[in-house]
Each structure stands twice: as structure tokens, then as C-alpha cells.
Scaffold this active site. Sequence first.
Site, short mmCIF file in Angstrom:
data_model
loop_
_atom_site.label_atom_id
_atom_site.label_comp_id
_atom_site.label_asym_id
_atom_site.label_seq_id
_atom_site.Cartn_x
_atom_site.Cartn_y
_atom_site.Cartn_z
N LYS A 135 0.83 -1.21 0.00
CA LYS A 135 0.00 0.00 0.00
C LYS A 135 0.86 1.26 0.00
O LYS A 135 0.61 2.20 -0.75
CB LYS A 135 -0.97 -0.03 1.18
CG LYS A 135 -2.06 -1.08 1.01
CD LYS A 135 -3.06 -1.06 2.13
CE LYS A 135 -4.25 -1.97 1.84
NZ LYS A 135 -3.86 -3.38 1.65
N LYS A 170 -8.19 2.80 5.12
CA LYS A 170 -7.86 1.38 5.16
C LYS A 170 -6.57 1.15 5.94
O LYS A 170 -5.69 2.03 5.98
CB LYS A 170 -7.74 0.80 3.75
CG LYS A 170 -6.79 1.52 2.81
CD LYS A 170 -6.95 0.97 1.39
CE LYS A 170 -6.15 1.75 0.37
NZ LYS A 170 -6.37 1.26 -1.01
N ARG A 220 -6.89 -5.13 -11.89
CA ARG A 220 -5.59 -5.72 -11.59
C ARG A 220 -4.81 -5.84 -12.90
O ARG A 220 -5.21 -6.58 -13.81
CB ARG A 220 -5.77 -7.09 -10.94
CG ARG A 220 -4.51 -7.94 -10.84
CD ARG A 220 -3.42 -7.32 -10.00
NE ARG A 220 -3.86 -7.00 -8.66
CZ ARG A 220 -3.94 -7.86 -7.64
NH1 ARG A 220 -3.62 -9.13 -7.83
NH2 ARG A 220 -4.33 -7.45 -6.45
N ARG A 235 -12.19 -6.06 -11.03
CA ARG A 235 -13.00 -6.60 -9.94
C ARG A 235 -14.09 -5.58 -9.65
O ARG A 235 -13.81 -4.49 -9.15
CB ARG A 235 -12.14 -6.86 -8.71
CG ARG A 235 -11.19 -8.06 -8.80
CD ARG A 235 -9.90 -7.76 -9.57
NE ARG A 235 -9.20 -6.57 -9.09
CZ ARG A 235 -8.31 -6.56 -8.09
NH1 ARG A 235 -8.00 -7.66 -7.47
NH2 ARG A 235 -7.69 -5.44 -7.76
N ARG A 243 -16.30 -2.31 -2.29
CA ARG A 243 -15.07 -3.04 -2.57
C ARG A 243 -15.28 -4.01 -3.73
O ARG A 243 -16.28 -4.70 -3.79
CB ARG A 243 -14.62 -3.82 -1.33
CG ARG A 243 -14.35 -2.94 -0.12
CD ARG A 243 -14.17 -3.77 1.14
NE ARG A 243 -15.40 -4.50 1.49
CZ ARG A 243 -15.49 -5.37 2.48
NH1 ARG A 243 -14.43 -5.64 3.22
NH2 ARG A 243 -16.64 -5.98 2.73
N ASP A 283 -3.03 -2.34 -8.89
CA ASP A 283 -4.46 -2.11 -8.76
C ASP A 283 -4.75 -0.70 -9.21
O ASP A 283 -4.18 0.27 -8.68
CB ASP A 283 -4.92 -2.32 -7.32
CG ASP A 283 -4.90 -3.78 -6.90
OD1 ASP A 283 -4.73 -4.64 -7.78
OD2 ASP A 283 -5.05 -4.07 -5.71
N GLU A 291 -2.75 0.54 -5.40
CA GLU A 291 -1.94 -0.43 -4.67
C GLU A 291 -0.98 -1.09 -5.66
O GLU A 291 -1.28 -1.20 -6.85
CB GLU A 291 -2.83 -1.49 -4.01
CG GLU A 291 -2.15 -2.35 -2.98
CD GLU A 291 -3.14 -3.12 -2.10
OE1 GLU A 291 -2.82 -4.28 -1.76
OE2 GLU A 291 -4.20 -2.57 -1.78
N ASN A 293 0.94 -4.65 -5.83
CA ASN A 293 1.03 -5.97 -5.22
C ASN A 293 2.30 -6.68 -5.70
O ASN A 293 2.52 -6.83 -6.90
CB ASN A 293 -0.19 -6.82 -5.59
CG ASN A 293 -1.48 -6.23 -5.06
OD1 ASN A 293 -1.90 -6.54 -3.97
ND2 ASN A 293 -2.08 -5.34 -5.84
#
Length: 331
Positions: A135, A170, A220, A235, A243, A283, A291, A293
Site C-alpha cells: 500500500k 484502510k 488488476r 473486480r 469493494r 491495482d 496499490e 502488489n
Amino acid sequence: MKLLFVVDPLASFKIYKDTTYVMMREAQRRGHEVSVCVPSDIFWLQGGRVTAQVETIALPEVDMAAYAAGSATEAWWQLQQVHTLALADFDAVLMRKDPPFDSEFFYTTHLLSQAEREGAKVFNKPAALRDHPEKLDILEFPEWIGPTLVTRDPERIRAFHAEHGDIILKPLDGMGGMGIFRVGADGMNLGSIIETLNDHGRTSVMVQRYIPAIKQGDKRILIIDGQVVPYALARIPQGNEIRGNMAVGGKAVAQLLSARDVQIAEAIGARLAARGLLLIGLDVIGDFVTEINVTSPTGFQEIFNQTGCDVAALYIDAIERRQATWLSTNA
């Protein structure tokens, strides 16, 4: 090649959607030997090399629909051999332990770094995993992100809300959408949410301006060895959910990257690949990265099933290229 996958327990795999599973299947299809261990199997004895008790496995053909329906009765892996080997004896070690990035994950990366000093080739590079918290890492790329704050100070959170009105809060160590809250312009429940996430100033919180484009999906975007995979996995939140994470019921839709997606991914991917991050999952919501990952990016199966783009093959291609380069350099 002899490949070692450092993973969560095999019994926990949901193979009908698991990315590590299709990596192993593709490696086996090409004739590579597949072994696995969990982080707790790795040890380092004084005077010796970093070593693990590993299981060499075979992956038979299975009824994937039965696994998705929860009705499968056949085992999806077959144990071939249990042995104890130094990690440097493998041609590649693939670190695929899922988050959270806790103390034990951190210590495992140090063991893997020692294995590298002994000659092991580890992907993603352990030092890079430590240096790129998923993050926080977006703040290195301010030109590609929306308004973002990381702080322990409750008053700074309140000031950020006053400036931007509609915000997302978050935790820094969350995964799968865990602990994400939205607070609108009315500020309802902001105090309670700050208390929950911030623990009276003891825990850092990430705060971002809400991006309405989340309704079209949290994309993603995968980058393998600096090369951008042409399809993203969007997503899409369902119902009243904010979310899009698949872990909380988001709908996964594969789609071609936009020109903006490619621009973002090429810029970030080029910088991070040079640091030892073979596989990256960005993301992206709308025009903004939310984000980065690097621990165990996913989405391979969903993209393949919907588009035919074989991301697992692209990944094993990259591992084979790295091995070939290493062999030619050390010939």
C-alpha cells in the site's frame, strides 16, 4: 529445471482460481520438476546453507468444475518424494506465500536473502519484497495516484476529510478488502472508524480520496519481467458494496488495457522490474493506481478463462529466460 514454490499449505488452495496452481501446472507441462514447502519448513543451521524440507509433487488432471462446486473427491496433487535440500540447489525459488506481510513473512525473506548469497535465484527478490510494502509503495509514484495520506495522527485524517469530502480509509496490512471504510461528505461515523483503524494514534492508516470509477471496477494489471500483460482483471463491486475484491464477492471481468493503463504500467513496471520484482500486480481504479502488489499477485486463471491469454505461460517463459541468462553468464 528444478523449481521450489514457497507457498501456503496445499490443502488451503482453491485450485479453480489459484494463480500459484496454474504456475505449477505450466511448469510441469514443460517438464520441470515441481517441489513445494511452506515457510516454516525453511531452516538455517550454523555452518550450513539455508535449507528446507520439501515435497516434490505431481499434478494430475482433475475435474476443475467439481473443485469449483466443492464436490471434488480426487486429490489435486500427488506426493512423489520428501527430501531436505538447500534452496541454492534449485534452479529457481518462487516465493508465493500470500499476505499478510507479518513478522514471520519478514523473517522468511531474510532467510531467502541468505539463500541468494549462497547462490539461490529467488523470485520475487526477497529484498525487493521487504522494500516495497504494497500500500505504501504507491507514494513513490505521485504522478499516477490520487490524493493520498498515510498517518497516525487522527487530526490529519479529519483535515484530509474536510478537504476532500468523500474518502476511503484502510489499514496498511489489510488484504482482500479487509478493513476498508468509506466516509462521505457528512462525515458519518468518521470518529468511530478512526478509533477502529488508528487505535488512538498507535496504528498508521491510509486515507485516499474516493474514486467514483470503482463502480466500473478495480483493475488488476499484471507486469511480468517488465512486460505488461495486455488484459486486466476488473473486480467490480456488487450490490451496495464499495469493494471490488473477489474475496468479498466482486465480479471479475477480464478486459483489454486502456491506453492510460498501459502508460501507467509501463512507467511503474520498468522501474520496479529493475529492482528484482519479476511479477507485479497494479491495482488501478479509473486513472489512478491504488496499490502495488508484489507478494503473490493473482488473476492468472480468470484472465485465461475469459480471454485465452495464458499468463502462466508468460510467467514460466520469464523464469526460463532468467535461468538461460544465468547459465550463459556462468558458462
